[in-house]
Design a protein around this motif. Structure first.
Motif, PDB file in Angstrom:
ATOM      1  N   PHE B  95       0.818  -1.221   0.000  1.00  0.00           N
ATOM      2  CA  PHE B  95       0.000   0.000   0.000  1.00  0.00           C
ATOM      3  C   PHE B  95       0.851   1.269   0.000  1.00  0.00           C
ATOM      4  CE2 PHE B  95      -3.446  -2.915   0.763  1.00  0.00           C
ATOM      5  CZ  PHE B  95      -4.528  -2.311   0.146  1.00  0.00           C
ATOM      6  N   ALA B  96       2.072   1.151  -0.563  1.00  0.00           N
ATOM      7  CA  ALA B  96       2.886   2.335  -0.853  1.00  0.00           C
ATOM      8  C   ALA B  96       3.149   2.277  -2.361  1.00  0.00           C
ATOM      9  CB  ALA B  96       4.180   2.288  -0.049  1.00  0.00           C
ATOM     10  N   ASP B  97       4.164   2.961  -2.858  1.00  0.00           N
ATOM     11  CA  ASP B  97       4.507   2.769  -4.263  1.00  0.00           C
ATOM     12  C   ASP B  97       6.017   2.836  -4.440  1.00  0.00           C
ATOM     13  OD1 ASP B  97       5.571   5.235  -5.328  1.00  0.00           O
ATOM     14  OD2 ASP B  97       3.558   6.086  -5.339  1.00  0.00           O
ATOM     15  N   PRO B  98       6.524   2.234  -5.534  1.00  0.00           N
ATOM     16  CA  PRO B  98       7.976   2.106  -5.676  1.00  0.00           C
ATOM     17  C   PRO B  98       8.689   3.370  -6.142  1.00  0.00           C
ATOM     18  CG  PRO B  98       6.819   0.791  -7.352  1.00  0.00           C
ATOM     19  CD  PRO B  98       5.780   1.510  -6.570  1.00  0.00           C
ATOM     20  N   GLN B  99       7.943   4.438  -6.457  1.00  0.00           N
ATOM     21  CA  GLN B  99       8.594   5.684  -6.878  1.00  0.00           C
ATOM     22  C   GLN B  99       9.173   6.406  -5.659  1.00  0.00           C
ATOM     23  OE1 GLN B  99       8.357   6.490 -10.104  1.00  0.00           O
ATOM     24  NE2 GLN B  99       6.750   5.040 -10.702  1.00  0.00           N
ATOM     25  N   ALA B 100      10.280   7.111  -5.857  1.00  0.00           N
ATOM     26  CA  ALA B 100      10.801   7.926  -4.761  1.00  0.00           C
ATOM     27  C   ALA B 100       9.788   9.023  -4.432  1.00  0.00           C
ATOM     28  CB  ALA B 100      12.140   8.533  -5.139  1.00  0.00           C
ATOM     29  N   LEU B 101       9.335   9.732  -5.464  1.00  0.00           N
ATOM     30  CA  LEU B 101       8.272  10.720  -5.290  1.00  0.00           C
ATOM     31  C   LEU B 101       7.078  10.228  -6.103  1.00  0.00           C
ATOM     32  CD1 LEU B 101      10.264  14.064  -5.665  1.00  0.00           C
ATOM     33  CD2 LEU B 101       9.674  12.829  -3.584  1.00  0.00           C
ATOM     34  N   SER B 102       5.919  10.145  -5.455  1.00  0.00           N
ATOM     35  CA  SER B 102       4.745   9.578  -6.110  1.00  0.00           C
ATOM     36  C   SER B 102       4.284  10.434  -7.282  1.00  0.00           C
ATOM     37  CB  SER B 102       3.607   9.473  -5.112  1.00  0.00           C
ATOM     38  OG  SER B 102       4.005   8.697  -4.036  1.00  0.00           O
ATOM     39  N   ILE B 103       3.680   9.766  -8.256  1.00  0.00           N
ATOM     40  CA  ILE B 103       3.203  10.476  -9.438  1.00  0.00           C
ATOM     41  C   ILE B 103       1.707  10.279  -9.611  1.00  0.00           C
ATOM     42  CG2 ILE B 103       3.480  10.778 -11.933  1.00  0.00           C
ATOM     43  CD1 ILE B 103       6.288   9.492 -11.553  1.00  0.00           C
ATOM     44  N   GLY B 104       0.964  11.380  -9.594  1.00  0.00           N
ATOM     45  CA  GLY B 104      -0.463  11.363  -9.895  1.00  0.00           C
ATOM     46  C   GLY B 104      -0.678  12.120 -11.190  1.00  0.00           C
ATOM     47  N   ILE B 105      -1.424  13.216 -11.127  1.00  0.00           N
ATOM     48  CA  ILE B 105      -1.553  14.090 -12.293  1.00  0.00           C
ATOM     49  C   ILE B 105      -0.160  14.591 -12.679  1.00  0.00           C
ATOM     50  CG2 ILE B 105      -2.497  16.295 -13.108  1.00  0.00           C
ATOM     51  CD1 ILE B 105      -4.783  14.459 -12.687  1.00  0.00           C
ATOM     52  N   SER B 106       0.633  14.894 -11.659  1.00  0.00           N
ATOM     53  CA  SER B 106       2.045  15.216 -11.894  1.00  0.00           C
ATOM     54  C   SER B 106       2.848  14.666 -10.709  1.00  0.00           C
ATOM     55  CB  SER B 106       2.226  16.736 -12.042  1.00  0.00           C
ATOM     56  OG  SER B 106       1.791  17.372 -10.855  1.00  0.00           O
ATOM     57  N   THR B 107       4.120  15.012 -10.631  1.00  0.00           N
ATOM     58  CA  THR B 107       4.947  14.455  -9.558  1.00  0.00           C
ATOM     59  C   THR B 107       4.688  15.192  -8.245  1.00  0.00           C
ATOM     60  OG1 THR B 107       6.606  13.888 -11.178  1.00  0.00           O
ATOM     61  CG2 THR B 107       7.324  13.907  -8.893  1.00  0.00           C
ATOM     62  N   THR B 108       4.459  14.420  -7.171  1.00  0.00           N
ATOM     63  CA  THR B 108       4.188  15.036  -5.876  1.00  0.00           C
ATOM     64  C   THR B 108       5.506  15.408  -5.193  1.00  0.00           C
ATOM     65  OG1 THR B 108       4.252  12.953  -4.683  1.00  0.00           O
ATOM     66  CG2 THR B 108       2.130  13.595  -5.606  1.00  0.00           C
ATOM     67  N   LYS B 109       5.388  16.028  -4.034  1.00  0.00           N
ATOM     68  CA  LYS B 109       6.593  16.471  -3.335  1.00  0.00           C
ATOM     69  C   LYS B 109       7.182  15.392  -2.446  1.00  0.00           C
ATOM     70  CE  LYS B 109       4.862  21.178  -2.861  1.00  0.00           C
ATOM     71  NZ  LYS B 109       4.078  21.909  -1.872  1.00  0.00           N
ATOM     72  N   ARG B 110       6.408  14.330  -2.161  1.00  0.00           N
ATOM     73  CA  ARG B 110       6.899  13.367  -1.174  1.00  0.00           C
ATOM     74  C   ARG B 110       6.694  11.930  -1.619  1.00  0.00           C
ATOM     75  NH1 ARG B 110       5.062  16.914   3.748  1.00  0.00           N
ATOM     76  NH2 ARG B 110       6.757  18.426   3.636  1.00  0.00           N
ATOM     77  N   HIS B 111       7.283  11.056  -0.825  1.00  0.00           N
ATOM     78  CA  HIS B 111       7.177   9.626  -1.069  1.00  0.00           C
ATOM     79  C   HIS B 111       5.908   9.096  -0.405  1.00  0.00           C
ATOM     80  CE1 HIS B 111       8.213   5.488  -1.570  1.00  0.00           C
ATOM     81  NE2 HIS B 111       8.229   5.281  -0.273  1.00  0.00           N
ATOM     82  N   SER B 112       5.252   8.160  -1.060  1.00  0.00           N
ATOM     83  CA  SER B 112       4.002   7.650  -0.528  1.00  0.00           C
ATOM     84  C   SER B 112       4.256   6.643   0.604  1.00  0.00           C
ATOM     85  CB  SER B 112       3.199   7.041  -1.681  1.00  0.00           C
ATOM     86  OG  SER B 112       2.666   5.821  -1.339  1.00  0.00           O
ATOM     87  N   PRO B 113       3.670   6.893   1.773  1.00  0.00           N
ATOM     88  CA  PRO B 113       3.880   5.972   2.900  1.00  0.00           C
ATOM     89  C   PRO B 113       2.942   4.777   2.804  1.00  0.00           C
ATOM     90  CG  PRO B 113       2.587   7.877   3.595  1.00  0.00           C
ATOM     91  CD  PRO B 113       2.845   8.047   2.134  1.00  0.00           C
ATOM     92  N   SER B 114       3.289   3.713   3.487  1.00  0.00           N
ATOM     93  CA  SER B 114       2.427   2.538   3.560  1.00  0.00           C
ATOM     94  C   SER B 114       1.162   2.890   4.343  1.00  0.00           C
ATOM     95  CB  SER B 114       3.184   1.433   4.292  1.00  0.00           C
ATOM     96  OG  SER B 114       2.272   0.471   4.761  1.00  0.00           O
ATOM     97  N   LEU B 115       0.050   2.241   4.014  1.00  0.00           N
ATOM     98  CA  LEU B 115      -1.190   2.514   4.747  1.00  0.00           C
ATOM     99  C   LEU B 115      -1.467   1.449   5.810  1.00  0.00           C
ATOM    100  CD1 LEU B 115      -3.515   3.666   1.822  1.00  0.00           C
ATOM    101  CD2 LEU B 115      -2.000   5.041   3.271  1.00  0.00           C
ATOM    102  N   LEU B 116      -0.556   0.497   5.960  1.00  0.00           N
ATOM    103  CA  LEU B 116      -0.780  -0.566   6.947  1.00  0.00           C
ATOM    104  C   LEU B 116      -0.820   0.004   8.354  1.00  0.00           C
ATOM    105  CD1 LEU B 116       1.180  -3.749   6.049  1.00  0.00           C
ATOM    106  CD2 LEU B 116      -1.104  -2.988   5.458  1.00  0.00           C
TER     107      LEU B 116
END
Lengths: 158, 438
Positions: B95-116
């Motif tokens: 429930f995280a993602d393998p990118q250093a900085l997550s990408i949605g519509i564009s690149t976000t500022k932070r890394h996606s944390p796990s939701l566990l």
């Protein structure tokens, strides 16, 4: 704690004065150990601290022994060598932390519900206390513009 | 000759000692056992009692969780119909993602944390700018780099696509047909903002209410994302009931010993409790080269205190704000210690959620552990200088650091890593919960 002591004393008295038969005594002593056990738990849960300086003495009671990462409300009773009738909530500040780790409290606790019990004694609550690490903590209560805070120290371990 | 014999004897003795040392099971003090017990995942029932569900009365409602699951995987909750929560919180990636900085519509500022285990925290985001799981979800939905949607668009989607499910949980919903297509007070799109300002207060409130309920359904879903017992938990259970256990091998047990040692590994200071996090904000000195200085909890708490969806807001379903909003009311909101402080992340399933840290700057656990042995703030003096010119932060603000350089040998780093790898386990849920529902 006080409560538990009363239970123990009254009960031992009733056993001493009793002239029941043996099996009743046995039953009673079993009951008494049960009561002792409960009172022991009560003691383990509630924590009591006392400290003083030249002007004040402070008693703090934690209704349950604190664990990590939860918010607590403790009760405080402050006694003064001078009259305390002028003291209000805004005169009381609370701080603390872990000296060994070099950080303060993770929250900003505040004094609430102040009552003037008499001329030289007030009681209040300390709400918003939280501890986020195991180890040695200190808590400081600073009253009005006095120089020295009242400090208590304790160790939190799992 | 004598020397040779002595040498052989000494070596032999050392060898014996080493052999014995290897064979002896590690011994655990009472304090160590108690600490291990405090890290164990409790049974499901006990765990659920510890979920923090500030202002969300449907947090444990199955229907709300099912709606939340649909929303979690639905690309229509976005500006380009191509982003869902699962884009950056992928079930197959812990429930995280393998990118250093997550990408949605564009690149976000932070890394996606796990939701566990997210539901066991009082604060959300790396800087803690949301004080509930449901309020957190409203952030990415309107963030231009993430879903890029707006609350009116989403309320309309709920009123059409999800009407029956929504009404069964939250009661009647308006169709919002008399309103424009897009509106939100939070956007750099002037048209959307303008549309919002032109709406009546009653309409704004009705839209906000649906928006908040989207968050509450998503939170109900995420509250179920709890791991099953890992090898560590099984080891702990056996150690505590039977006195010893070899469910973890010797290297892993040595890693655990270091992890819980106040002097040696020190990890337990911050990574404590069953999710191996105190959910507090600490300064490790990890720098964010892509972000302006001054971020962290100091900024996050200011945002949370002013949030239109915080615990004190009318959208938070609380009965008594004075007893239910303690985290918000007693939060520390100033001081050096909050500057550059980031949320301590869970270490559950940590082997699945590389890269690491709020900026995704470490590719693997070796790099994280190596960082802890140096523990030097990545903010250099020049940063302090330039910052002093441009912002109000004082010089001392970067000098507070919550970690100390650890004197750990490379063998000990291997042990720590081996222990961290024992914290991985499948989510304690039927597979049907872990994918897009039909």
């Amino acid at each position: 704690m006080f409560l538990s002591r009363i239970i123990v004393t009254t009960f031992s008295r009733s056993v001493k004065n009793s002239n029941y038969k043996y099996d009743i005594k046995l039953f009673l002593s079993m009951l008494s150990s049960l009561l002792l056990l409960t009172s022991f738990n009560l003691q383990a849960k509630e924590l009591f601290f006392e400290t003083s300086n030249d002007q004040f003495s402070l008693e703090l009671t934690a209704p349950e022994s604190p664990s990590l990462n939860k918010i607590y409300r403790w009760k405080a009773v402050l006694k003064g060598s001078q009259p305390l009738s002028q003291i209000s909530l805004s005169d009381i500040t609370i701080s603390g932390g872990m000296l060994a780790h070099g950080h303060g409290l993770p929250t900003q606790p505040k004094a609430l519900n102040l009552t003037h019990n008499n001329d030289r004694q007030i009681s209040f609550d300390i709400q918003g206390l939280k501890f986020q690490m195991w180890g040695n903590w200190h808590l400081q209560v600073h009253v009005a513009d006095t120089q020295a805070p009242l400090i208590i120290e304790f160790n939190l371990s799992p | 000759m004598l020397r040779i014999i002595i040498c052989i004897l000494v070596l032999g003795a050392l060898g014996w000692a080493g052999f014995f040392n290897r064979q002896q099971p590690l011994s655990w003090s009472d304090n160590e056992r108690a600490t291990i017990a405090s890290l164990r995942l409790a049974d499901e029932k006990t765990l659920l009692q510890n979920v923090i569900h500030t202002g969300n009365t449907v947090w444990d409602d199955v229907a709300a969780a099912k709606l939340g699951q649909q929303l979690f995987f639905d690309n229509q909750l976005s500006k380009n119909q191509a982003v869902s929560c699962a884009t950056c919180h992928q079930p197959s990636e812990g429930f995280a993602d393998p990118q250093a900085l997550s990408i949605g519509i564009s690149t976000t500022k932070r890394h996606s944390p796990s939701l566990l285990g997210a539901a066991f925290s009082p604060w959300f985001f790396w800087d803690g700018r949301a004080d509930s799981l449901w309020a957190q979800a409203l952030g990415p939905l309107e963030d231009p780099a993430e879903h890029g949607a707006n609350r009116l668009q989403l309320a309309k989607l709920i009123a059409t696509k999800y009407k029956p499910q929504y009404q069964a949980i939250f009661g009647p919903i308006s169709d919002f047909n008399h309103l424009a297509s897009h509106a939100t007070p939070l956007s750099d799109n002037p048209l959307w903002r303008n549309n919002w300002q032109r709406m009546s207060v009653t309409d704004q409130d009705a839209v906000n209410q649906v928006f908040a309920n989207i968050g509450k359904s998503l939170a109900a879903y995420q509250s179920r994302l709890i791991p099953s017992p890992s090898r560590f938990d099984k080891f702990a259970a056996q150690l505590l009931t039977q006195g010893s256990s070899d469910i973890l091998n010797r290297t892993e047990q040595q890693g655990l010993k270091l992890f819980i040692s106040e002097e040696k590994g020190q990890c337990i200071r911050c990574h404590n409790g069953p999710f191996l996090t105190n959910n507090d904000f600490q300064v490790t000195g990890i720098k964010d080269p892509r972000l302006p200085l001054g971020s962290g909890r100091l900024e996050g708490i200011t945002i949370a205190l002013n949030s239109e969806f915080n615990c004190r807001s009318p959208y938070s379903s609380t009965q008594d704000k004075d007893t239910e909003c303690l985290e918000l009311d007693y939060a520390k909101s100033s001081g050096d210690e909050l500057n550059f402080a980031f949320k301590v992340p869970t270490l559950r399933n940590i082997s699945q959620t590389a890269p690491y840290m709020h900026n995704g700057s470490f590719d693997n656990l070796q790099q994280v552990l190596h960082f802890y042995t140096r523990a030097k703030s990545q903010y250099s003096d020049t940063d302090v200088e330039s910052k002093r010119d441009t912002s109000t932060l004082s010089k001392q603000s970067v000098t507070h650091l919550d970690i100390e350089p650890l004197a750990l040998a490379s063998e000990q780093l291997i042990q720590l890593e081996a222990f961290l790898n024992t914290l991985t386990s499948p989510i304690n849920l039927d597979d049907t919960w872990l994918k897009k529902p039909n």
